[in-house]
Design an enzyme around this catalytic site. Structure first.
Site, short mmCIF file in Angstrom:
data_model
loop_
_atom_site.label_atom_id
_atom_site.label_comp_id
_atom_site.label_asym_id
_atom_site.label_seq_id
_atom_site.Cartn_x
_atom_site.Cartn_y
_atom_site.Cartn_z
N GLN A 49 -0.39 -22.40 -4.37
CA GLN A 49 -0.37 -21.96 -2.98
C GLN A 49 -1.19 -20.70 -2.78
O GLN A 49 -1.34 -20.23 -1.66
CB GLN A 49 1.08 -21.71 -2.53
CG GLN A 49 1.90 -22.98 -2.41
CD GLN A 49 3.32 -22.75 -1.92
OE1 GLN A 49 4.25 -23.26 -2.50
NE2 GLN A 49 3.49 -21.98 -0.83
N ARG A 92 10.70 -22.57 2.33
CA ARG A 92 10.66 -22.18 3.75
C ARG A 92 11.63 -21.04 4.04
O ARG A 92 12.51 -21.16 4.87
CB ARG A 92 10.98 -23.39 4.62
CG ARG A 92 9.84 -24.42 4.61
CD ARG A 92 10.10 -25.55 5.55
NE ARG A 92 8.90 -25.85 6.32
CZ ARG A 92 8.64 -27.04 6.85
NH1 ARG A 92 9.47 -28.03 6.70
NH2 ARG A 92 7.56 -27.24 7.55
N CYS A 93 11.40 -19.95 3.32
CA CYS A 93 12.42 -18.90 3.33
C CYS A 93 11.97 -17.61 3.96
O CYS A 93 12.81 -16.76 4.24
CB CYS A 93 12.82 -18.61 1.89
SG CYS A 93 11.47 -17.90 0.94
N GLU A 143 8.15 -21.89 8.82
CA GLU A 143 9.47 -21.77 8.20
C GLU A 143 10.62 -21.71 9.20
O GLU A 143 11.78 -21.91 8.83
CB GLU A 143 9.51 -20.52 7.31
CG GLU A 143 8.65 -20.67 6.06
CD GLU A 143 8.29 -19.34 5.45
OE1 GLU A 143 7.76 -18.48 6.18
OE2 GLU A 143 8.52 -19.15 4.25
N1 MCN Z 1 0.45 -23.42 14.05
C1 MCN Z 1 0.00 -23.59 15.34
N2 MCN Z 1 0.28 -22.62 16.27
C2 MCN Z 1 1.01 -21.53 15.96
C3 MCN Z 1 1.50 -21.37 14.65
C4 MCN Z 1 1.18 -22.34 13.69
O1 MCN Z 1 -0.62 -24.62 15.65
N3 MCN Z 1 1.27 -20.60 16.87
C5 MCN Z 1 0.07 -24.39 13.00
C6 MCN Z 1 -0.88 -23.72 12.01
O2 MCN Z 1 -2.18 -23.73 12.42
C7 MCN Z 1 -0.64 -24.53 10.74
C8 MCN Z 1 0.85 -24.86 10.85
O3 MCN Z 1 1.19 -24.76 12.24
O4 MCN Z 1 -1.44 -25.66 10.76
C9 MCN Z 1 1.73 -23.89 10.05
O5 MCN Z 1 1.27 -22.60 10.29
P1 MCN Z 1 1.99 -21.24 9.81
O6 MCN Z 1 3.26 -21.09 10.53
O7 MCN Z 1 0.99 -20.18 9.90
O8 MCN Z 1 2.40 -21.49 8.29
P2 MCN Z 1 1.44 -21.65 7.03
O9 MCN Z 1 0.29 -22.47 7.40
O10 MCN Z 1 1.22 -20.35 6.38
O11 MCN Z 1 2.34 -22.56 6.11
C10 MCN Z 1 3.34 -22.01 5.27
C11 MCN Z 1 4.70 -22.53 5.63
C12 MCN Z 1 5.60 -22.28 4.51
S1 MCN Z 1 5.76 -20.70 3.97
C13 MCN Z 1 6.25 -23.30 3.89
S2 MCN Z 1 7.34 -22.90 2.66
C14 MCN Z 1 6.03 -24.65 4.27
C15 MCN Z 1 5.57 -24.79 5.66
O12 MCN Z 1 4.61 -23.92 5.95
N4 MCN Z 1 5.54 -25.54 3.37
C16 MCN Z 1 5.06 -26.74 3.81
N5 MCN Z 1 5.37 -26.06 6.10
C17 MCN Z 1 5.00 -27.03 5.22
N6 MCN Z 1 4.57 -28.23 5.65
C18 MCN Z 1 4.13 -29.14 4.75
N7 MCN Z 1 3.71 -30.34 5.21
N8 MCN Z 1 4.12 -28.89 3.42
C19 MCN Z 1 4.57 -27.73 2.92
O13 MCN Z 1 4.53 -27.49 1.63
CU1 CUN Z 2 9.49 -18.88 1.14
S1 CUN Z 2 8.71 -20.70 0.83
MO1 CUN Z 2 6.93 -20.60 1.84
O1 CUN Z 2 6.88 -18.88 1.86
O2 CUN Z 2 5.80 -20.97 0.73
#
Ligand code: MCN
Ligand code: CUN
Length: 798
Positions: free
Chosen positions: A231, A378-379, A752
């Site tokens: 990751q 997802r914490c 998360e």
């Molecule tokens: N997004 C959006 N508009 C926003 C916020 C987010 O369209 N205002 C979209 C983003 O562009 C992205 C998605 O939603 O495509 C998730 O964005 P974000 O909240 O920024 O999270 P991350 O991309 O950093 O993903 C990490 C988060 C975590 S920490 C875990 S744990 C988790 C999760 O995402 N693991 C996942 N969702 C998951 N989903 C899948 N399919 N697989 C994982 O391993």
């Molecule tokens: Cu805490 S699980 Mo996500 O932050 O990869």
């Protein structure tokens, strides 16, 4: 952005049909996935590749007396048997964890948890490697294990980490946060106080793809290439270089398609290091792929917090103080995967959505003979636990005072005009409108109707009770300001590198790495929005440290808050340069050029017909650039966010509890989320659905269990219960939009939120079905037997 009830928008995003902000663009990555063309680590096959199988300890606590690999070596096709002694020669016997602890790569003297890595067999194919592993003979002196955190602190408990100089017991850390004296004072003077003890059980992210790597040492280039389930490829490159001594520019980490991470793929595991060491020694590529039970039994678990919460309030239910005391089981090593400067991550946000005068938290971390971990799934680095605590405590207080749980939240919310808001434990909330989200959820859930129905069933002594649970959570995501977060000293910025080609399409390279979140689509949407390009003309690349700019990786829902900001700023830099090229092309002064978000074109002020598209500008940048400008059209941005973002939401769950069987049925599941400005509503919906399913899994099914001998009894899919479509109800989702004032596109993270926010709503619902009979808590996972016991205790069981 199309949102009827959107709050103030920093910029008008309107879905201009090019796939920008707010449009439901179909996921670009899905074509390869649904046509079987994904490329995961186990799909990688290199000429001459060897396979690695790890020999694991059957005991939870034991001294390794002798390892004999000779019978394994006798097998045709076995190339090597590696032990700690072999690794010691290369200084690779131990590796640092993300919490400054040191973990054995292969056990040097003492096994500290069941299935710990003891030796590795390298063979020509996987079957032979596995046969070889079975033939490695290890003599153990079995020791008494301790798996329970409380027992681990008792005076006669075996000391697990005796190899550490100053370690005389199993205590790792004590940490406290908030103002103790002030909180004590508030509690003494309060009309009412309530207390509840609750466990957040050990669970595991259990991604569909387990962890694995293909390491390939090239003795010609002195270069180590590792394809791995990561990751955080860049952070892993730095750590790999530090551990191995190979200079960082000679280490390449590639994270290909990743089949789910959920935090499980943030740490570095011994298997990766063993594969790399084997490749280095044998000068051939080496593949290591975990099996399911190896994944659940040895890699980063989540939670395992034993919490006692207390709340002080007025008789009207106005919360004045919150206290919490936690016993945290970290397993055999302190290896929690979190980058904050606090030993318990962001747990100190436990005052949640409420305006609380004083708060105090104390935590104790403990070693046990169990697998290391604690932060995953997802914490948001322990926010799951914090939200569970406060949302459960609000329900406990509501029942004590006989105030409706929706009403008591309303009386305590941080008001929408109080932002930016500083919490009692020092967090600086960016924006929020909690009451609005709750109101919307209450309406969608038909709350009053279910309250009536609940009363009716109690009066009629019905066989099935109704329970309504609420959770009005606040998340904290976007690690983070360098001042609060780092990995190995590297501050938590993130990056984007945007290059526009002469023919008008573009490549965006980002420092974060998707595991299913859809970055190839949503990051292209950010650029489409900011440059007026069509989303199909932007390709997003990530996961290769040789080509991508340095980033800290995807976890803590930080991609949007941090790398998303970097992408927007990089696109705006390109837009600025594009302006000067437009001026040249349109033969006007640069000050007279204006960019129009609606059309995506640049035009001369007051003369909209004298306009030029980004495609034409791109051509100009390479073929007809102004003499004063460098040719080319590209920009890089490294973004260190000024603050975290604070997404929030209100979830309402209605359950039916069967008094005869203890079974819980979901009648209604409403989730209203607010992640600021939304990039792709469809992807957000998918994130919410998946996260809610995992919240239900946590509340109802999942638990990694151990017996007294330290055997993992919940370490495979027979015993660790993942939810299926059968257990998952229909979700009704809604949203509000409260932009983040400090984020370039007003977005907050969302990945998360559903897993953080939903477990307390579900437990609150089950408790609510029995609270008229005095029940104040039911422990997770709320399997039918657990619920039936609670019913029985309340005199409600049939
Ligand atoms: N997004 C959006 N508009 C926003 C916020 C987010 O369209 N205002 C979209 C983003 O562009 C992205 C998605 O939603 O495509 C998730 O964005 P974000 O909240 O920024 O999270 P991350 O991309 O950093 O993903 C990490 C988060 C975590 S920490 C875990 S744990 C988790 C999760 O995402 N693991 C996942 N969702 C998951 N989903 C899948 N399919 N697989 C994982 O391993
Ligand atoms: Cu805490 S699980 Mo996500 O932050 O990869």
């Amino acid at each position: 952005q199309h949102d009827d009830d959107g709050g103030p928008q920093p910029e008008k995003h309107c879905g201009h049909g090019r796939g920008g902000m707010g449009e439901e663009v179909a996921r670009k990555e899905d074509k390869r996935f649904i046509t079987g063309r994904g490329n995961y680590v186990d799909d990688i096959k290199k000429p001459g590749m060897l396979h690695c199988e790890i020999v694991r300890s059957p005991h939870a606590h034991a001294r390794v007396e002798e390892i004999d690999g000779s019978r394994a070596m006798d097998l045709d096709g076995v190339v090597a048997v590696l032990t700690a002694d072999d690794l010691l020669e290369h200084d690779l016997a131990t590796m640092p964890t993300l919490m400054d602890d040191t973990q054995d790569v292969l056990v040097n003297e003492k096994v500290k948890f069941q299935s710990q890595e003891v030796a590795a067999v390298i063979a020509e194919d996987r079957y032979t490697a596995k046969d070889g592993a079975e033939k490695v003979e290890v003599d153990y002196e079995v020791l008494d294990p301790v798996v329970d955190a409380k027992e681990a602190l008792e005076a006669d408990a075996p000391v697990i980490r005796e190899e550490l100089d100053d370690q005389e017991d199993n205590h790792i850390f004590d940490w406290d946060t908030g103002d103790k004296e002030e909180t004590e004072r508030v509690f003494e003077e309060a009309d009412v106080t309530v207390e509840e003890q609750m466990e957040y059980q050990r669970i595991h992210p259990a991604p569909i793809e387990t962890c694995g790597a293909v390491a390939d040492w090239d003795p010609g280039k002195d270069k180590m290439t590792v394809h791995m389930t990561s990751q955080a490829p860049h952070a892993h490159r730095t750590l790999f270089s530090q551990v191995s001594g190979i200079p960082e520019h000679k280490v390449r980490i590639v994270s290909p398609d990743v089949g789910g991470g959920f935090g499980n793929k943030v740490p570095i595991y011994p298997g990766y290091v063993v594969a790399a060491a084997a490749s280095y020694v044998l000068e051939r590529p080496v593949k290591w792929i975990e099996e399911r039970s190896e994944n659940i039994q040895t890699t980063g678990f989540a939670r395992d917090y034993d919490m006692t919460g207390e709340v002080a309030a007025t008789e009207d239910g106005v919360i004045e103080g919150v206290k919490v005391d936690v016993l945290a089981n970290h397993g055999a090593y302190n290896a929690a995967a979190q980058p904050s400067k606090f030993p318990a991550g962001f747990f100190n946000i436990f005052t949640g959505s409420y305006d609380v005068e004083a708060a105090y938290g104390s935590l104790t971390g403990v070693y046990t003979n169990t697998a290391p971990g604690g932060v995953a799934y997802r914490c948001s680095f322990r926010v799951t636990e914090a939200v569970y605590l406060i949302e459960r405590m609000v329900k406990v207080l509501a029942d004590e005072l006989d105030v409706d749980p929706a009403e008591i939240r309303r009386r305590n919310f941080i008001p929408s005009d109080a932002f930016p808001y500083e919490s009692a434990t020092g967090w600086n909330y960016d924006s929020g409108d909690y009451e609005k989200a709750l109101d919307k959820a209450l309406e969608m859930a038909d709350y009053e109707h279910y309250r009536e129905e609940q009363k009716r069933r109690i009066e009629e002594d019905a066989d099935k009770l109704l329970g309504i649970g609420i959770s009005s959570f606040t998340e904290i995501v976007g690690a983070g300001p360098g001042k609060q977060c780092d990995i190995a000293g590297i501050e938590m910025f993130d990056s984007a590198d945007l290059r526009v080609n002469p023919t008008g399409n573009a490549v965006l390279r980002i420092g974060v790495q998707t595991q299913g979140q859809g970055h190839e689509t949503t990051f292209a949407q950010i650029v489409a929005e900011e440059l007026g390009m069509d989303v199909d003309n932007i390709v997003v690349e990530h996961g290769d440290t040789d080509t991508e700019p340095y980033g800290l990786g995807t976890y803590g829902s930080r991609s949007t808050p941090v790398a998303g900001a970097a992408a927007a700023v990089a696109a705006r830099k390109v837009r600025d340069k594009a302006k000067s090229i437009a001026a040249n092309e349109l033969e006007a002064a640069e000050e007279d050029i204006e960019w129009d978000r609606e059309s995506g074109e640049f035009h001369v002020v007051g003369a909209p017909d004298r306009s030029i598209t980004i495609t034409e500008i791109a051509a100009g940048a390479y073929m007809n650039h102004p003499g004063s400008e460098e040719p080319g059209l590209e920009a890089v941005n490294y973004y260190d966010p000024p603050e975290m973002t604070y997404p929030f939401g209100s979830y309402i769950v209605v359950v039916e509890v069967d008094r005869e069987t203890g079974e819980v049925d979901f009648e209604k599941f409403v989730a209203v989320d607010d992640c600021g400005n939304r990039i792709n509503p469809m992807i957000i919906e998918g994130q919410i659905h998946g996260g809610l399913a995992q919240g239900i899994a946590t509340a109802m099914l999942e638990e990694v269990t151990y017996d007294d001998n330290g055997n993992v009894t919940g370490g495979d899919f027979m015993n660790y219960l993942l939810p299926t479509a059968h257990e998952i109800p229909e979700f009704e989702t809604g949203h509000t939009v409260t932009p983040s004032p400090h984020h370039p596109i007003g977005a907050k993270g969302v990945g998360e939120s559903p897993t953080v926010g939903s477990p307390p709503a579900i437990v609150n619902a089950v408790v609510d079905a029995m609270s008229h009979a005095g029940t104040t808590h039911v422990e997770m996972p709320m399997t039918p037997d657990v619920v039936w016991e609670a019913l029985d205790e309340a005199g409600l069981a049939l």
